[in-house]
Structures are given as structure tokens and as C-alpha cells.
Design an enzyme around this catalytic site. Structure first.
Site, PDB file in Angstrom:
ATOM      1  N   TYR A 142       0.855  -1.184   0.000  1.00 52.66           N
ATOM      2  CA  TYR A 142       0.000   0.000   0.000  1.00 52.66           C
ATOM      3  C   TYR A 142       0.890   1.233   0.000  1.00 52.66           C
ATOM      4  O   TYR A 142       1.855   1.299   0.750  1.00 52.66           O
ATOM      5  CB  TYR A 142      -0.884  -0.003   1.252  1.00 52.66           C
ATOM      6  CG  TYR A 142      -1.755   1.224   1.424  1.00 52.66           C
ATOM      7  CD1 TYR A 142      -2.834   1.455   0.576  1.00 52.66           C
ATOM      8  CD2 TYR A 142      -1.521   2.133   2.449  1.00 52.66           C
ATOM      9  CE1 TYR A 142      -3.646   2.568   0.751  1.00 52.66           C
ATOM     10  CE2 TYR A 142      -2.332   3.246   2.631  1.00 52.66           C
ATOM     11  CZ  TYR A 142      -3.395   3.461   1.768  1.00 52.66           C
ATOM     12  OH  TYR A 142      -4.202   4.560   1.950  1.00 52.66           O
ATOM     13  N   ASP A 237       9.322   2.877  -0.345  1.00 46.64           N
ATOM     14  CA  ASP A 237       8.291   3.529   0.453  1.00 46.64           C
ATOM     15  C   ASP A 237       8.546   3.153   1.908  1.00 46.64           C
ATOM     16  O   ASP A 237       8.131   2.088   2.365  1.00 46.64           O
ATOM     17  CB  ASP A 237       6.900   3.083  -0.016  1.00 46.64           C
ATOM     18  CG  ASP A 237       5.794   3.698   0.832  1.00 46.64           C
ATOM     19  OD1 ASP A 237       6.115   4.361   1.844  1.00 46.64           O
ATOM     20  OD2 ASP A 237       4.609   3.504   0.484  1.00 46.64           O
ATOM     21  N   LYS A 265       4.478   8.967   8.760  1.00 45.46           N
ATOM     22  CA  LYS A 265       4.302   8.410  10.111  1.00 45.46           C
ATOM     23  C   LYS A 265       5.336   8.915  11.132  1.00 45.46           C
ATOM     24  O   LYS A 265       5.184  10.026  11.624  1.00 45.46           O
ATOM     25  CB  LYS A 265       4.211   6.882  10.018  1.00 45.46           C
ATOM     26  CG  LYS A 265       2.994   6.499   9.135  1.00 45.46           C
ATOM     27  CD  LYS A 265       2.583   5.063   9.142  1.00 45.46           C
ATOM     28  CE  LYS A 265       1.237   4.913   8.467  1.00 45.46           C
ATOM     29  NZ  LYS A 265       1.231   4.275   7.174  1.00 45.46           N
TER      30      LYS A 265
HETATM   31  C1  PLP Z   1       0.508   4.742   5.821  1.00 41.09           C
HETATM   32  C2  PLP Z   1       1.218   4.481   4.555  1.00 41.09           C
HETATM   33  C3  PLP Z   1       1.131   5.339   3.464  1.00 41.09           C
HETATM   34  C4  PLP Z   1       0.161   6.481   3.412  1.00 41.09           C
HETATM   35  O1  PLP Z   1       0.421   7.409   4.375  1.00 41.09           O
HETATM   36  P1  PLP Z   1      -0.788   8.400   4.814  1.00 41.09           P
HETATM   37  O2  PLP Z   1      -0.123   9.358   5.743  1.00 41.09           O
HETATM   38  O3  PLP Z   1      -1.817   7.534   5.455  1.00 41.09           O
HETATM   39  O4  PLP Z   1      -1.291   9.051   3.588  1.00 41.09           O
HETATM   40  C5  PLP Z   1       1.954   5.121   2.380  1.00 41.09           C
HETATM   41  N1  PLP Z   1       2.809   4.088   2.356  1.00 41.09           N
HETATM   42  C6  PLP Z   1       2.905   3.231   3.383  1.00 41.09           C
HETATM   43  C7  PLP Z   1       3.884   2.117   3.328  1.00 41.09           C
HETATM   44  C8  PLP Z   1       2.098   3.384   4.502  1.00 41.09           C
HETATM   45  O5  PLP Z   1       2.153   2.498   5.488  1.00 41.09           O
END
Ligand code: PLP
Length: 426
Positions: A142, A237, A265
Site C-alpha cells: 500500500y 516507500d 508516520k
Molecule cells: C501509511 C502508509 C502510506 C500512506 O500514508 P498516509 O499518511 O496515510 O497518507 C503510504 N505508504 C505506506 C507504506 C504506509 O504504510
């Protein structure tokens, strides 16, 4: 008095599904959500004053536990300087310095307001830099909810089984190629079939949005090599893994340098912050230096930067935090495994450093297909049993338990005891 039930009834009238992010609806554990009043240390309290040990940790950012005094004081101090200016501030430079020092290959970085923005902008940059349109992502990974990435993604989309969201025109995803995580042949085939058309490969170096899946190191090294050989940018990511697996993220642990990286995060210390960066040459295509447009009214917000900087400095100055977090996760892993053996239940614990998932499945879990083999009804029962015991787990089989520093030995012992009780009763 407010109750979760009352709040949810009201919320459903005026917020889609009653929540501001789908997984919070507790739909996949077949319950109504609890509404939170406050959180402190390793504990979170709902509006009815029930106390839970928190293993969500706001999905990662609360790595020190809730209400950390140091961070609180920084926040209070920062407020005295004003909340937002819309013109540059010193803390933005300090944040960029900290990130570029911490992460190999990240020579320039741009702050944004969420992980979604970070990945979306990184992909735009990769496309602008390479002048190619196609991208590769992996099943179950994701990367936020931007259009071109909502194909076979994880997190809430796995839970709700949305492979492609309504509202995303087919044209927007026609350049997104989906490969299999831990399967290098799927990547080689995709590259072969799309010669000189692929801008980038984006990957969660340790997937956390289908539950934890451990990356095969040959797969990761091969991925670095073939992307390099084919002039394809490799984007890590690290929205979850950055500053969680180590101070230098997964890249440091793997000893692999990606071309670009996305953060989120943890870097905001709990405030809405994201960032994307990479080699100077690549990031130089971003506006106003280059022709890839990307902007943000609240990007680099001074309040958020101050708290994020405090969080990152605390991690930098206390590297033993990482061993401590991993020890907590190992203790849970060992305890859960004993309980699984004792009860004979079909479950597999997958742990990578301080990230952990219990999959209700008999087969070992190495891929998206293995993940999807899990018994989500069992997870729902397990979740409910644990919640009744005073333990808040992620409300979905396809998410991760995140350790935080505030979790005590007693919290963990209690969690293992409760795990045995609940596994024996479901
Ligand atoms: C949480 C997450 C996102 C998206 O971040 P948001 O702040 O919720 O938009 C993207 N990539 C990864 C791996 C994530 O865990």
C-alpha cells in the site's frame, strides 16, 4: 456521557462510515469501533474509560508511546512561535538536514503532509526525471490512496477487497504494472515486456500493509540490480519502516541504496507529515528548481517540524531504542508461538524487528497469496477476545502490531497470558 456506540451512531450520519479512515470502522473484525478519549504511555482509553494496552501506536508514529513528555514540551514551546507562516522557516532546513544525514541516497528532500502525498509526488518526480510513464508496484503493498497506486494495494483496500477503487478511471491505472512481492521473475518479465517504458519500481521494503511479510534478501538485491541495469528508479516507500527498523530505515538494514525514498508516520512525531527525497540529480526536477510541479500550503509546517525533529533527534541520540523495541517484539513472538503450539491453533507469527502480525493460517507466510489464505473470521474472534481482555490490536488481519517504547514487561506478559486465554477459547 458519551459512549462509543452513541458517537458511532452520530458519526455515521455525518462522516462516511462514521470514520475518517476506513480501517478505523472495525468492519473487518465485525464490530463497531471504540472511540478514544485519551492515551498515555502504552495505554489508550476509550470514551467509557476502558483502558487498553495499545499495539496500534497510531500505526507507527507513537514509537515512544503516547504523550511523551519531551515531545509535549517541544510542542508547547513551538506554539509560542506561531503555528504556520506560509514563508520559509529555520525548522524546515533543520528537518531536511536530519533526514538527509540519516538516509543514504537521500541528498535532497521535500516535506509534504502525508504518506499519500509523498508517494504520489515521488512517482510524479520519477516520471518527470525519466520521461517514462509506466510504474511497477507489488501486490499487497500500500502506498497511500493516490489514483495510480490504488491497484491491488494493502491496508484498508485489502480488508475491503477493493482491487481498484471506484472513481479511478481505467486510464489512470493503465500505466501501473503489478508484480508479486518476493518474486523477482515477475519483475523481470514485466521489465522485458515493457522495455524502456518503466519509470520506477515502488516497494514497501518490509510490507506492513498486508500484515508483515519478510522480504527475501536475494529478491531485494536482485531488484536493486535489475532496476539499475534498466535505468528504472527504485523507490523505497519507508513511510512505515523509515526510522522504525533502524535510524536509517530498511535501506540501512538491507545495505541497499534506493534512488528515491518516501517517509511519513514517525517523522511527524504524530502530526501529519510526509516527505520524499532522493539523489540530488533526481530531486532537481522538482519545482521551482525543475518542471515537476508539487506544492503545499502547510508543507513543512513549523509546529509539525518541531515535533518531528524532536522525535528524530530522540531516536538519533538513543539508538538503543531499536534493540529495546525489537526485544519486546521477540518476547511477544516467542510467547505467542508457545501458545499456538499449546492450543494447536492454526496460526503463524511473522515478525520483522518491531513489527509483528499473527496470521490465522496453517501455511508459512511469504507472499501476498499466503497472506490472503488467512482466516479473517478467526482473526475477528481473536481481536474481540483480546479487546475484551484490555488489549487493542489492529482491527484487521492485514495490519501490523507496532511496538512502542512505553510497553512494559508487565504489559507484554499480560498480553501473552491473554493471548493464551483467547486462543484457547476461539
Ligand atoms: C501509511 C502508509 C502510506 C500512506 O500514508 P498516509 O499518511 O496515510 O497518507 C503510504 N505508504 C505506506 C507504506 C504506509 O504504510
Amino acid at each position: 456521557m458519551n459512549s462509543s456506540k452513541k458517537l458511532f451512531e452520530k458519526a455515521k450520519e455525518i462522516i462516511p462510515g462514521g470514520v475518517n479512515s476506513p480501517v478505523r470502522a472495525f468492519g473487518s473484525v465485525e464490530m463497531d469501533p471504540i472511540f478514544i478519549k485519551k492515551a498515555k504511555g502504552s495505554y489508550i482509553y476509550d470514551v467509557e474509560d476502558n483502558k487498553y494496552i495499545d499495539y496500534i501506536s497510531s500505526w507507527g508514529p507513537m514509537i515512544f508511546g503516547h504523550g511523551d513528555e519531551e515531545l509535549n514540551n517541544v510542542a508547547i514551546e513551538a506554539l509560542k512561535y506561531g503555528i504556520s507562516y506560509g514563508v520559509p522557516s529555520a525548522v524546515e532546513v533543520e528537518m531536511a538536514e536530519i533526514i538527509t544525514d540519516a538516509y543514504k541516497g537521500c541528498e535532497m528532500v521535500r516535506m509534504v503532509n502525508s504518506g499519500t502525498e509523498a508517494t504520489m509526488s515521488a512517482i510524479r518526480t520519477a516520471r518527470g526525471y525519466t520521461k517514462k510513464d509506466k510504474i511497477i508496484k507489488f501486490e499487497g503493498c500500500y502506498h497511500g490512496h493516490s489514483d495510480c497506486l490504488l491497484v491491488k494495494s494493502g491496508s484498508g483496500t485489502l480488508t475491503y477487497n477493493v482491487t481498484t477503487s471506484l472513481g479511478v478511471p481505467q486510464d489512470f491505472v493503465k500505466n501501473t504494472i503489478v508484480c508479486e512481492f518476493n518474486n523477482i521473475k515477475s519483475v523481470k518479465d514485466a521489465i522485458e515486456q515493457n522495455k524502456n517504458e518503466i519509470a520506477c519500481v515502488i516497494i514497501e521494503p518490509v510490507p506492513g500493509n498486508m500484515g508483515v511479510v519478510i522480504p527475501d534478501m536475494d529478491f531485494m538485491n536482485d531488484l536493486r540490480n535489475i532496476t539499475e541495469e534498466n535505468n528504472i528508479l527504485l523507490i523505497f516507500d519507508e513511510v512505515i519502516t523509515g526510522f522504525r527498523l533502524s535510524y536509517g530505515g530498511a535501506a540501512k538494514v538491507f545495505n541497499i541504496v534506493p534512488d528515491m525514498v518516501c517517509f511519513g508516520k514517525i517523522i511527524g512525531g504524530g502530526l501529519p507529515v510526509g516527505a520524499y527525497g532522493g539523489k540530488k540529480e533526481i530531486m532537481s526536477v522538482v519545482s521551482p528548481l525543475g518542471a515537476v510541479y508539487q506544492a503545499g500550503t502547510l508543507s513543512g509546517n513549523p509546529l509539525a517540524m518541531s515535533i518531528g525533529i524532536a522525535a528524530l533527534k530522540k531516536l538519533r541520540n538513543n539508538p538503543q531504542i531499536y534493540d529495546g523495541l525489537e526485544k519486546k517484539a521477540i518476547k511477544l513472538e516467542e510467547g505467542f508461538n508457545k501458545n499456538i503450539e499449546k492450543t494447536g491453533i492454526n496460526a503463524k507469527v511473522v515478525r520483522y524487528k518491531s513489527m509483528l502480525t499473527i496470521f490465522f493460517t496453517e501455511k508459512s507466510v511469504n507472499s501476498y497469496a499466503d497472506v490472503m489464505n488467512s482466516d479473517t473470521k478467526m482473526y475477528a474472534k481473536y481481536f474481540k477476545g483480546m479487546l475484551d481482555s484490555g488489549i487493542l490490536l489492529p482491527p484487521s488481519q492485514f495490519e501490523v502490531m507496532f511496538m512502542n517504547q512505553a510497553l512494559s514487561d508487565e504489559d507484554i506478559d499480560f498480553t501473552i497470558e491473554s493471548n493464551l486465554k483467547v486462543l484457547s477459547s476461539i
